[in-house]
Write a protein that holds these residues in place. Structure first.
Motif, mmCIF file in Angstrom:
data_model
loop_
_atom_site.group_PDB
_atom_site.id
_atom_site.type_symbol
_atom_site.label_atom_id
_atom_site.label_comp_id
_atom_site.label_asym_id
_atom_site.label_seq_id
_atom_site.Cartn_x
_atom_site.Cartn_y
_atom_site.Cartn_z
ATOM 1 N N GLU A 107 -5.973 -9.621 5.542
ATOM 2 C CA GLU A 107 -4.832 -10.426 5.136
ATOM 3 C C GLU A 107 -4.894 -10.740 3.632
ATOM 4 N N GLN A 108 -6.117 -11.054 3.150
ATOM 5 C CA GLN A 108 -6.281 -11.373 1.723
ATOM 6 C C GLN A 108 -5.967 -10.151 0.843
ATOM 7 N N ASN A 109 -6.403 -8.983 1.321
ATOM 8 C CA ASN A 109 -6.166 -7.765 0.539
ATOM 9 C C ASN A 109 -4.677 -7.413 0.476
ATOM 10 N N LEU A 110 -3.938 -7.786 1.534
ATOM 11 C CA LEU A 110 -2.516 -7.470 1.575
ATOM 12 C C LEU A 110 -1.683 -8.452 0.740
ATOM 13 N N VAL A 141 -13.272 -12.320 11.060
ATOM 14 C CA VAL A 141 -13.641 -12.213 9.638
ATOM 15 C C VAL A 141 -12.951 -11.002 9.001
ATOM 16 N N ILE A 142 -12.977 -9.888 9.699
ATOM 17 C CA ILE A 142 -12.365 -8.655 9.182
ATOM 18 C C ILE A 142 -10.853 -8.832 9.058
ATOM 19 N N ALA A 143 -10.247 -9.519 10.042
ATOM 20 C CA ALA A 143 -8.803 -9.740 9.998
ATOM 21 C C ALA A 143 -8.409 -10.578 8.790
ATOM 22 N N LYS A 144 -9.206 -11.631 8.461
ATOM 23 C CA LYS A 144 -8.907 -12.484 7.310
ATOM 24 C C LYS A 144 -9.034 -11.696 6.001
ATOM 25 N N GLN A 145 -10.067 -10.817 5.962
ATOM 26 C CA GLN A 145 -10.238 -10.001 4.753
ATOM 27 C C GLN A 145 -9.052 -9.072 4.538
#
Length: 553
Positions: free
Chosen positions: A549-552, A543-547
């Motif tokens: 990626e979205q922020n980048l 979940v943290i990894a997807k967040q």
């Protein structure tokens, strides 16, 4: 061990010898020892002069007499006068082979004494006046009021060439020597020996103990014994013979009986001569079987020096004589016939009293060998009942190569060099125990040997319930926890083991054979619960990894 400023100072003296063309370590040790000896002679004379103002009688060391050519004033040989002289005039006094400093040194002690015999080999070996001047100047800056400084200097210089010793020989730390002497409590009636004398550290410590615990009138009454027969040793290294003789001479033993002989060879025939032996014999050394004394081979048929020395000590002790000896752990549990035979001889045919296991770092940085102190009495007829085992975990210093102090320096020095820790109060002794076991070792050993022990404890060390006044049970004479300790508790550092149990274990004296280890139960979660937590962590990580990626993006 030398560290810090003192190490820097000795390195400076070492470099002075080297740049002056003297590179042999033994030569440096000898020449440095002679200079320290001359310095100490002057300090001894000064102390005697001060005491003479209060009525003390003594024979001056430095006289004035008619020499072969001119009047010789031995006051010129005093360190305080030598250091003030012109460089070349001073060097001439050292190189004068008729009326100089070294003929004076060789004349100390009675004619034909062992001291004078060994000192006949003392020769001056510093050819350049400037080198002598620099060495004396640097020695003058070193505070040698602490008697062990001299031993530290010898140890450090030898370590430069030989890693601290040869054939398993390592200088015994001063606080361990002090512990052993305090355990054995030498008296004016004792005849004391160290069969591997080295620099005479054990004998000097015994002399200091005797001086401290006896009145001057008693010392005077026994002066003949003290000066000629009380202190004995064997040493086959010529340099160590001179160093040991000078060390004892400076501590008030005029004719120390240090004999030039290989202790375990056929040439050493001494038997039934001593009432006390203090020793740290060489470890892991071997000797040619043909040269070994036959009597020793009858006790333990081996060429290993650590076993032969134990047999030698038994032979040299009088009946009733006692010994405190440092041995490598292999002596305690070795399964060879020679190992078992010497242990059986000490336990079954004499009286073994104590085995004090020491941590492996005691001899660092020169050796990591694990060792123990064995205390026994020669009876020739058995007598071992319960053997006291102590598991020393901390000796007051770190157990790495640095050997840094872990307790207050004044506190440690008070034990190692002063009053045996008597002046420290109970709270302080108990507070430092975790880092410094030596006070408790002394206390427990003395308690077990006292009559108080039998009042409070059963024969195997179990604590009894006694209705009596605390003073009648020793509470006023020992540390509080000493009198109430359960000496049958094998999970503690201090416990007793009966003779029969040791015999049944093939005379094994390893503390690990008898010590009980308490294992704490650790309860782990079930594997399925652990897996659930891992899966939850993985989900959260995704979940943290997807967040991120979205922020980048």
């Amino acid at each position: 061990m030398i560290t810090g400023e003192l190490k820097t100072q000795i390195d400076g003296i070492w470099n002075t010898f080297w740049t002056g063309g003297i590179s042999n370590t033994i030569t440096i040790v000898e020449q440095l020892t002679y200079l320290i000896f001359i310095k100490d002679l002057d300090e001894t004379e000064t102390r005697n002069e001060r005491k003479a103002l209060r009525g003390f009688k003594y024979t001056p060391l430095f006289a004035i007499y008619k020499g072969e050519k001119d009047e010789v004033n031995q006051q010129d040989f005093r360190w305080k006068n030598l250091k003030e002289m012109d460089v070349n005039a001073r060097h001439n006094i050292f190189t004068n082979t008729v009326d100089g400093v070294f003929p004076f040194i060789r004349s100390l002690g009675q004619n034909k004494s062992l001291f004078s015999t060994y000192m006949k080999g003392a020769t001056f070996g510093i050819s350049k006046p400037s080198v002598l001047d620099q060495v004396m100047e640097k020695l003058e800056r070193i505070d040698m009021t602490n008697q062990d400084t001299k031993g530290d200097i010898y140890e450090y210089l030898l370590s430069k060439l030989e890693g601290g010793g040869t054939a398993g020989q390592f200088r015994t730390p001063r606080h361990i020597i002090k512990l052993m002497v305090e355990l054995m409590q030498p008296t004016l009636e004792d005849t004391i020996c160290d069969p591997s004398a080295g620099t005479a550290g054990f004998l000097v410590a015994a002399k200091e103990y005797i001086d401290k615990h006896n009145e001057m009138t008693e010392l005077d009454k026994h002066s003949e014994h003290i000066n000629k027969t009380m202190f004995n040793g064997t040493e086959f290294d010529a340099t160590m013979l001179r160093i040991a003789s000078m060390n004892l001479y400076l501590h008030g033993v005029e004719e120390p009986n240090i004999v030039d002989v290989d202790a375990v060879s056929k040439d050493n025939t001494v038997s039934n001569a001593y009432t006390l032996v203090l020793a740290n014999p060489p470890f892991k050394g071997t000797i040619d079987k043909d040269s070994i004394s036959v009597g020793l081979k009858n006790v333990t048929d081996t060429s290993k020096t650590e076993l032969l020395f134990l047999a030698l000590i038994l032979r040299q002790l009088k009946t009733g004589g006692r010994a405190a000896v440092i041995v490598p752990d292999g002596v305690l549990f070795g399964s060879g016939k020679a190992h078992k035979s010497i242990r059986e001889e000490i336990i079954a045919n004499n009286r073994l009293e104590a085995v004090i296991s020491m941590p492996s770092g005691v001899f660092k940085p020169y050796s990591g060998v694990s060792t123990a102190i064995m205390i026994f009495t020669k009876t020739g007829s058995g007598g071992t009942n319960n053997v006291w085992f102590y598991n020393m975990l901390a000796d007051g210093k770190s157990l790495d190569d640095k050997r840094n102090l872990l307790v207050d320096e004044d506190l440690f020095m008070a034990f190692a060099f002063g009053d045996g820790f008597e002046k420290a109060d109970q709270d302080l002794k108990l507070a430092v125990h975790e880092k410094f076991n030596l006070p408790q070792i002394l206390d427990h050993y003395r308690y077990i040997k006292s009559d108080f022990f039998k009042k409070m404890h059963a024969v195997n060390g179990e604590l009894l319930q006694i209705n009596d006044l605390p003073l009648n049970l020793g509470f006023g004479q020992f540390l509080e926890n000493t009198c109430t300790h359960d000496y049958s508790n094998r999970t503690s550092q201090s416990f007793l083991v009966p003779f029969q149990e040791i015999k049944d274990n093939d005379w094994d004296l390893s503390i690990n054979r008898y010590k009980e280890i308490v294992y704490e139960e650790v309860i782990y979660d079930a594997p399925k619960d652990i897996l659930k937590r891992i899966n939850s962590i993985n989900i959260l990580r995704e979940v943290i990894a997807k967040q991120l990626e979205q922020n980048l993006s």
